[in-house]
Motif scaffolding. Structure first.
Motif, mmCIF file in Angstrom:
data_model
loop_
_atom_site.group_PDB
_atom_site.id
_atom_site.type_symbol
_atom_site.label_atom_id
_atom_site.label_comp_id
_atom_site.label_asym_id
_atom_site.label_seq_id
_atom_site.Cartn_x
_atom_site.Cartn_y
_atom_site.Cartn_z
ATOM 1 N N GLY A 41 1.010 -1.144 -0.160
ATOM 2 C CA GLY A 41 -0.033 0.030 -0.129
ATOM 3 C C GLY A 41 0.716 1.627 -0.177
ATOM 4 O O GLY A 41 0.642 2.151 -0.925
ATOM 5 N N ASN A 42 1.858 1.319 0.691
ATOM 6 C CA ASN A 42 2.709 2.494 0.984
ATOM 7 C C ASN A 42 3.727 2.833 -0.233
ATOM 8 O O ASN A 42 3.607 3.999 -0.627
ATOM 9 N N LEU A 43 4.302 1.755 -0.726
ATOM 10 C CA LEU A 43 4.941 1.559 -2.035
ATOM 11 C C LEU A 43 4.063 2.266 -3.011
ATOM 12 O O LEU A 43 4.678 2.789 -4.074
ATOM 13 N N LEU A 44 2.727 1.782 -3.392
ATOM 14 C CA LEU A 44 2.065 2.086 -4.542
ATOM 15 C C LEU A 44 1.614 3.446 -4.214
ATOM 16 O O LEU A 44 1.699 4.253 -5.263
ATOM 17 N N ILE A 45 1.525 3.994 -3.095
ATOM 18 C CA ILE A 45 1.357 5.502 -2.859
ATOM 19 C C ILE A 45 2.223 6.318 -3.240
ATOM 20 O O ILE A 45 2.172 6.963 -4.072
ATOM 21 N N ILE A 46 3.682 5.982 -2.985
ATOM 22 C CA ILE A 46 4.752 6.618 -3.549
ATOM 23 C C ILE A 46 4.970 6.508 -4.797
ATOM 24 O O ILE A 46 5.346 7.468 -5.209
ATOM 25 N N LEU A 47 4.948 5.298 -5.589
ATOM 26 C CA LEU A 47 5.121 5.304 -6.822
ATOM 27 C C LEU A 47 4.146 5.930 -7.781
ATOM 28 O O LEU A 47 4.465 6.587 -8.757
ATOM 29 N N ALA A 48 2.817 6.238 -7.385
ATOM 30 C CA ALA A 48 1.694 6.826 -7.807
ATOM 31 C C ALA A 48 1.968 8.374 -7.973
ATOM 32 O O ALA A 48 1.867 9.038 -9.064
ATOM 33 N N ILE A 49 2.634 8.803 -6.669
ATOM 34 C CA ILE A 49 2.908 10.222 -6.706
ATOM 35 C C ILE A 49 3.963 10.713 -7.646
ATOM 36 O O ILE A 49 4.004 11.620 -8.179
ATOM 37 N N ILE A 50 5.121 9.538 -7.487
ATOM 38 C CA ILE A 50 6.186 9.914 -8.608
ATOM 39 C C ILE A 50 5.945 9.979 -9.855
ATOM 40 O O ILE A 50 5.990 11.036 -10.798
ATOM 41 N N PHE A 51 5.030 9.293 -10.378
ATOM 42 C CA PHE A 51 4.787 8.979 -12.036
ATOM 43 C C PHE A 51 3.637 9.852 -12.370
ATOM 44 O O PHE A 51 3.368 9.823 -13.529
ATOM 45 N N ASP A 52 2.795 10.673 -11.509
ATOM 46 C CA ASP A 52 1.648 11.197 -11.880
ATOM 47 C C ASP A 52 2.072 12.739 -11.557
ATOM 48 O O ASP A 52 2.064 13.025 -10.457
ATOM 49 N N SER A 53 2.340 13.564 -12.670
ATOM 50 C CA SER A 53 2.677 14.856 -12.547
ATOM 51 C C SER A 53 1.803 15.672 -11.777
ATOM 52 O O SER A 53 1.922 16.629 -11.267
ATOM 53 N N HIS A 54 0.245 15.260 -12.107
ATOM 54 C CA HIS A 54 -0.701 15.955 -11.582
ATOM 55 C C HIS A 54 -0.579 16.113 -9.904
ATOM 56 O O HIS A 54 -1.143 16.802 -9.054
ATOM 57 N N LEU A 55 0.192 15.089 -9.287
ATOM 58 C CA LEU A 55 0.331 14.906 -7.720
ATOM 59 C C LEU A 55 1.549 15.670 -7.434
ATOM 60 O O LEU A 55 2.047 15.451 -6.346
ATOM 61 N N HIS A 56 2.249 16.582 -8.101
ATOM 62 C CA HIS A 56 3.482 17.031 -7.705
ATOM 63 C C HIS A 56 3.421 18.219 -7.010
ATOM 64 O O HIS A 56 3.497 19.344 -7.487
ATOM 65 N N THR A 57 2.449 18.248 -5.930
ATOM 66 C CA THR A 57 2.164 19.298 -5.388
ATOM 67 C C THR A 57 2.721 19.205 -3.828
ATOM 68 O O THR A 57 2.955 17.903 -3.299
ATOM 69 N N PRO A 58 2.676 20.180 -2.598
ATOM 70 C CA PRO A 58 3.202 20.038 -1.452
ATOM 71 C C PRO A 58 2.389 18.915 -0.651
ATOM 72 O O PRO A 58 3.015 18.168 -0.159
ATOM 73 N N MET A 59 0.930 18.947 -0.922
ATOM 74 C CA MET A 59 0.094 17.997 -0.155
ATOM 75 C C MET A 59 0.665 16.419 -0.462
ATOM 76 O O MET A 59 0.810 15.617 0.827
ATOM 77 N N TYR A 60 0.743 16.011 -1.704
ATOM 78 C CA TYR A 60 1.076 14.869 -2.166
ATOM 79 C C TYR A 60 2.707 14.513 -2.063
ATOM 80 O O TYR A 60 3.296 13.351 -1.519
ATOM 81 N N PHE A 61 3.525 15.605 -1.884
ATOM 82 C CA PHE A 61 4.906 15.408 -1.310
ATOM 83 C C PHE A 61 5.159 14.943 -0.079
ATOM 84 O O PHE A 61 5.931 13.953 0.289
ATOM 85 N N PHE A 62 4.208 15.825 0.731
ATOM 86 C CA PHE A 62 4.323 15.296 2.176
ATOM 87 C C PHE A 62 3.540 13.836 2.461
ATOM 88 O O PHE A 62 4.131 13.059 3.190
#
Length: 312
Positions: A41-62
């Protein structure tokens, strides 16, 4: 019992959650399943945020840093517990115990600080939306996370070094499934007053004060959200902040519960069982809490899984 400053050849005994031999296979199955879910679950969250440019925001970085911390937090305790059950050997070396203690403290502290940063991020986004991009820029977010890592590990190293100066009795049994600081200190034969004072001081600074900061942030958030004229706007703001608030309640509620129960009882097995909540269950639940309540996160996970399956 003999006393002395035991060396790295000496061993502690981790008694675990139960000493009933018939329960060991069940505990092994449950905790192996929980750990695999937590890791995936946690590794999927990390990978999803890395590969989706729409999630490159402070909220998803944290959020990605929180997922990394949760994965490391669980990895620090559960694999050793599973190995002890599988091999029917409850021992852990003195060096191994102090190493585990250090990393548990570091990742617990890091999770605490990241939750504070996430609350501050939501506070700025909702209460000062026009200044959000300026305040929460990439440089500031990176420095906040780096500072959190430094503070957490320095604090953990300080506690570990203070524990190193203590003398312990031989044949030590820890009524826990990992080397938790309060239980280790209770087994010391030498004076541990300074260590206990340090725990109270650090808990006040890095526990109570950040929690007060989170509470203040959410009082301001609620006040600002109630002023939003549209119902949909209120729902979106509460939905995003609600996920974080659930995680905060889980982590702080169980963490403080274990802290006070540990200080009040010498070797209560209830303390070990309660510790499962913030060291094992909370890291497993966080990915579900943040993904199931967040459409952007669900879409990013869907894209990641589709991309992964397309390679096979």
């Amino acid at each position: 019992m003999a006393t002395g400053n035991i060396s790295d050849t000496a061993e502690f005994l981790l008694l675990g959650l139960s000493q009933d031999p018939e329960l060991q296979p069940l505990l092994f199955g449950i905790f192996l399943t929980i750990y695999l879910i937590t890791a995936a679950g946690n590794l999927l969250i990390i990978l999803a945020i890395i590969f989706d440019s729409h999630l490159h925001t402070p909220m998803y970085f944290f959020l990605s840093n929180l997922s990394f911390t949760d994965f490391c937090f669980s990895t620090t305790t559960v694999p050793k517990m599973l190995m002890n059950i599988q091999t029917q050997n409850k021992s852990i070396s003195y060096t191994g115990c102090l190493t585990q203690l250090c990393f548990v403290l570091a990742f617990a502290g890091l999770e605490n600080e990241i939750l504070v940063m996430m609350a501050f991020d939501r506070f700025v986004a909702i209460c000062y939306p026009l200044r959000y991009a300026t305040i929460m820029n990439t440089r500031v977010c990176g420095l906040l996370v780096l500072l959190s890592f430094l503070i957490s590990f320095l604090d953990a190293i300080l506690h570990t070094l203070m524990t190193l100066r203590l003398s312990f009795c031989t044949n030590i049994q820890i009524p826990h499934y990992f080397c938790e600081l309060a239980h280790v200190l209770k087994l010391a034969c030498s004076d541990n007053l300074i260590n206990n004072i340090l725990i109270y001081v650090v808990t006040s600074i890095f526990g109570v004060i950040p929690l007060c900061g989170i509470i203040y942030s959410y009082t301001q958030i609620v006040s600002s959200v109630l002023k939003i004229p549209s119902t949909s706007g209120k729902y979106k703001a509460f939905s995003i902040s609600g996920s974080h608030l659930i995680v905060v309640c889980l982590f702080y509620g169980t963490g403080f519960g274990v802290y006070f129960s540990s200080s009040g009882s010498h070797s209560s097995p209830k303390s070990a069982i309660a510790s499962v909540m913030y060291t094992v269950v909370t890291p497993m639940m966080n990915p579900f809490i943040y993904s199931l309540r967040n459409k952007d996160m669900m879409e990013a996970l869907r894209k990641l899984l589709s991309r992964t399956l397309s390679f096979h």
